[in-house]
Design a protein around this motif. Structure first.
Motif, PDB file in Angstrom:
ATOM      1  N   GLN A  51       0.836  -1.196   0.000  1.00 34.58           N
ATOM      2  CA  GLN A  51       0.000   0.000   0.000  1.00 34.58           C
ATOM      3  C   GLN A  51       0.876   1.254   0.000  1.00 34.58           C
ATOM      4  O   GLN A  51       1.952   1.269   0.608  1.00 34.58           O
ATOM      5  N   TRP A  52       0.376   2.280  -0.655  1.00 32.68           N
ATOM      6  CA  TRP A  52       1.161   3.518  -0.740  1.00 32.68           C
ATOM      7  C   TRP A  52       0.227   4.721  -0.782  1.00 32.68           C
ATOM      8  O   TRP A  52      -0.611   4.840  -1.677  1.00 32.68           O
ATOM      9  N   ASN A  53       0.359   5.589   0.210  1.00 31.05           N
ATOM     10  CA  ASN A  53      -0.345   6.865   0.213  1.00 31.05           C
ATOM     11  C   ASN A  53       0.549   7.869  -0.502  1.00 31.05           C
ATOM     12  O   ASN A  53       1.545   8.337   0.040  1.00 31.05           O
ATOM     13  N   ASP A 326     -14.896   8.273  -3.253  1.00 34.36           N
ATOM     14  CA  ASP A 326     -13.736   7.432  -3.567  1.00 34.36           C
ATOM     15  C   ASP A 326     -13.895   6.951  -5.002  1.00 34.36           C
ATOM     16  O   ASP A 326     -14.872   6.270  -5.333  1.00 34.36           O
ATOM     17  N   PHE A 327     -12.945   7.314  -5.859  1.00 32.22           N
ATOM     18  CA  PHE A 327     -12.943   6.814  -7.232  1.00 32.22           C
ATOM     19  C   PHE A 327     -11.783   5.845  -7.376  1.00 32.22           C
ATOM     20  O   PHE A 327     -10.628   6.190  -7.129  1.00 32.22           O
ATOM     21  N   GLU A 328     -12.092   4.627  -7.772  1.00 33.75           N
ATOM     22  CA  GLU A 328     -11.097   3.556  -7.863  1.00 33.75           C
ATOM     23  C   GLU A 328     -10.992   3.030  -9.290  1.00 33.75           C
ATOM     24  O   GLU A 328     -11.991   2.811  -9.966  1.00 33.75           O
ATOM     25  N   LEU A 345      -5.802   1.962  -7.954  1.00 35.35           N
ATOM     26  CA  LEU A 345      -5.506   3.363  -7.668  1.00 35.35           C
ATOM     27  C   LEU A 345      -6.788   4.022  -7.171  1.00 35.35           C
ATOM     28  O   LEU A 345      -7.829   3.934  -7.829  1.00 35.35           O
ATOM     29  N   HIS A 346      -6.709   4.686  -6.000  1.00 37.64           N
ATOM     30  CA  HIS A 346      -7.858   5.362  -5.399  1.00 37.64           C
ATOM     31  C   HIS A 346      -7.605   6.860  -5.314  1.00 37.64           C
ATOM     32  O   HIS A 346      -6.493   7.300  -4.969  1.00 37.64           O
ATOM     33  N   GLN A 355      -6.807  12.867  -1.362  1.00 38.08           N
ATOM     34  CA  GLN A 355      -5.686  11.952  -1.193  1.00 38.08           C
ATOM     35  C   GLN A 355      -5.666  10.952  -2.346  1.00 38.08           C
ATOM     36  O   GLN A 355      -6.713  10.585  -2.873  1.00 38.08           O
ATOM     37  N   TRP A 356      -4.452  10.500  -2.690  1.00 37.68           N
ATOM     38  CA  TRP A 356      -4.265   9.430  -3.666  1.00 37.68           C
ATOM     39  C   TRP A 356      -3.649   8.221  -2.958  1.00 37.68           C
ATOM     40  O   TRP A 356      -2.707   8.364  -2.194  1.00 37.68           O
ATOM     41  N   MET A 357      -4.208   7.047  -3.220  1.00 35.40           N
ATOM     42  CA  MET A 357      -3.687   5.806  -2.665  1.00 35.40           C
ATOM     43  C   MET A 357      -3.499   4.768  -3.764  1.00 35.40           C
ATOM     44  O   MET A 357      -4.327   4.675  -4.677  1.00 35.40           O
TER      45      MET A 357
END
Length: 367
Positions: A51-53, A326-328, A345-346, A355-357
């Protein structure tokens, strides 16, 4: 927002969840088929995820293991058991209302989440189950929901966030009934202990006076799919009623709500299947946390020879003190028998804070 409830949001199981959901919403199994099935069956699913913020430059690692066992007993009876293990050695990478990863959970090496007896009647059209059980395996894992890595598709926030309900990683004592009059229709109803747990010393508790009771039900219709591994038209109406203890008022509070789900194949372009889905849910009677939720999904299936699926998922939830989108974008890519990878990608907008995750998930399923 109750942080403990955020940590125990419902989490789907992606590739395996797609398959289990098809079974959960499918038709009754004929008696002769049950008699020819193996006396003992089992399954094992392992998921590991990086996981990466990207906004706050934080990284994480999450892991989940599920193992299940089924034993055919006397005529049309079956014993079922499932255990769950979660391991997350890093801190949470994001503080959002709708968890971006549906395998995030507090560390625990072993949870008994499903343990009970199932009996079928009326030529297997009516099924009764008593024991430990999780609500998400019956009511929320429609096939398209399994494509998302986000928690909201595993259980709508209007149900999950307003009750301490038995969804991943929690469980509760359950009486579950289902009736399938034919190959297309399924009616379900369940009653759960009003407080869910994840430890053996508390999971078998039944305390309606102290914990209250939660009831879920649904009516669903599943049409015929184009091929065995294609999505079928699926329509579902679900409802909930429950009483939970509010710390602010020091009293139990009754709430009622509903959710609607529709999943419909649209067209086929070459070998690619185009499927759309949507869910809407609402909670009445002064909900404590989440009031309204909706989502929309568009998937492009069979993009690869092994059945890769590209999905675009939009989740929107309204809370008493916030709203969140939340757009995934995610791609579930099988690489071999029981082996898949899934990048996602969120993009989150929580009351204006963005925020991007990113995630990279590896899935192994046996047998």
């Amino acid at each position: 927002m109750n942080k403990e409830r955020i940590k125990t949001k419902s989490k789907g199981l992606l590739a395996s969840l797609c398959l289990s959901a098809i079974g959960a919403y499918a038709q009754a199994v004929p008696t002769d088929t049950l008699q020819q099935s193996p006396r003992v069956d089992y399954s094992l699913t392992v998921i590991t995820e990086g996981q990466w913020n990207m906004t706050h430059h934080r990284g994480g690692w999450a892991n989940r293991l599920d193992a299940s066992l089924g034993v055919r007993l006397w005529r049309d009876a079956r014993f079922e058991a499932s255990v769950l293990s979660t391991y997350q050695p890093t801190d949470a990478v994001a503080d959002v209302h709708q968890d971006f990863s549906n395998i995030n959970a507090p560390n625990r090496p072993l949870r008994l989440v499903h343990f009970g007896l199932q009996q079928q009647f009326i030529n297997n059209k009516l099924t009764a189950y008593v024991g430990l059980r999780q609500a998400d395996e019956d009511y929320f894992n429609t096939p398209m929901a399994g494509l998302s890595t986000g928690a909201s598709c595993g259980c709508v926030p209007t149900v999950n966030d307003n009750y301490h309900i038995n969804v991943f990683p929690l469980t509760a004592l359950t009486l579950h009934l289902s009736y399938a009059p034919n190959d297309n229709w399924l009616v379900q109803a369940s009653v759960y202990n009003g407080n869910a747990y994840d430890t053996l010393d508390r999971s078998f508790r039944f305390r309606p006076h102290r914990d209250g009771l939660i009831s879920l039900g649904s009516v669903s219709y599943v049409g015929k799919s184009r091929t065995e591994d294609s999505f079928a038209p699926t329509y579902l109406l679900g409802w909930n009623f429950g009483r939970h203890f509010r710390e602010t008022s020091q009293r139990r509070h009754a709430q009622i709500g509903f959710w609607l789900t529709a999943e419909q194949p649209i067209t086929q372009v070459g070998r690619v299947d185009v499927v759309a889905a949507a869910t809407f849910s609402h909670q009445f009677k002064d909900p404590e946390v989440a009031k309204t939720y909706y989502n929309a999904t568009l998937s492009l299936g069979h993009l690869t020879r092994k059945g890769g699926n590209l999905a675009f998922v939009f989740n929107r939830a309204y809370y008493r003190d916030a709203h969140e989108s939340d757009f995934e974008t995610t791609f579930l890519m099988p690489l071999g028998k029981g082996f898949s990878i899934q990048p996602a990608l969120h993009h989150y907008s929580t009351s204006g804070e963005k925020q991007w995750m990113g995630q990279l998930r590896v899935i192994l399923e046996l047998p």
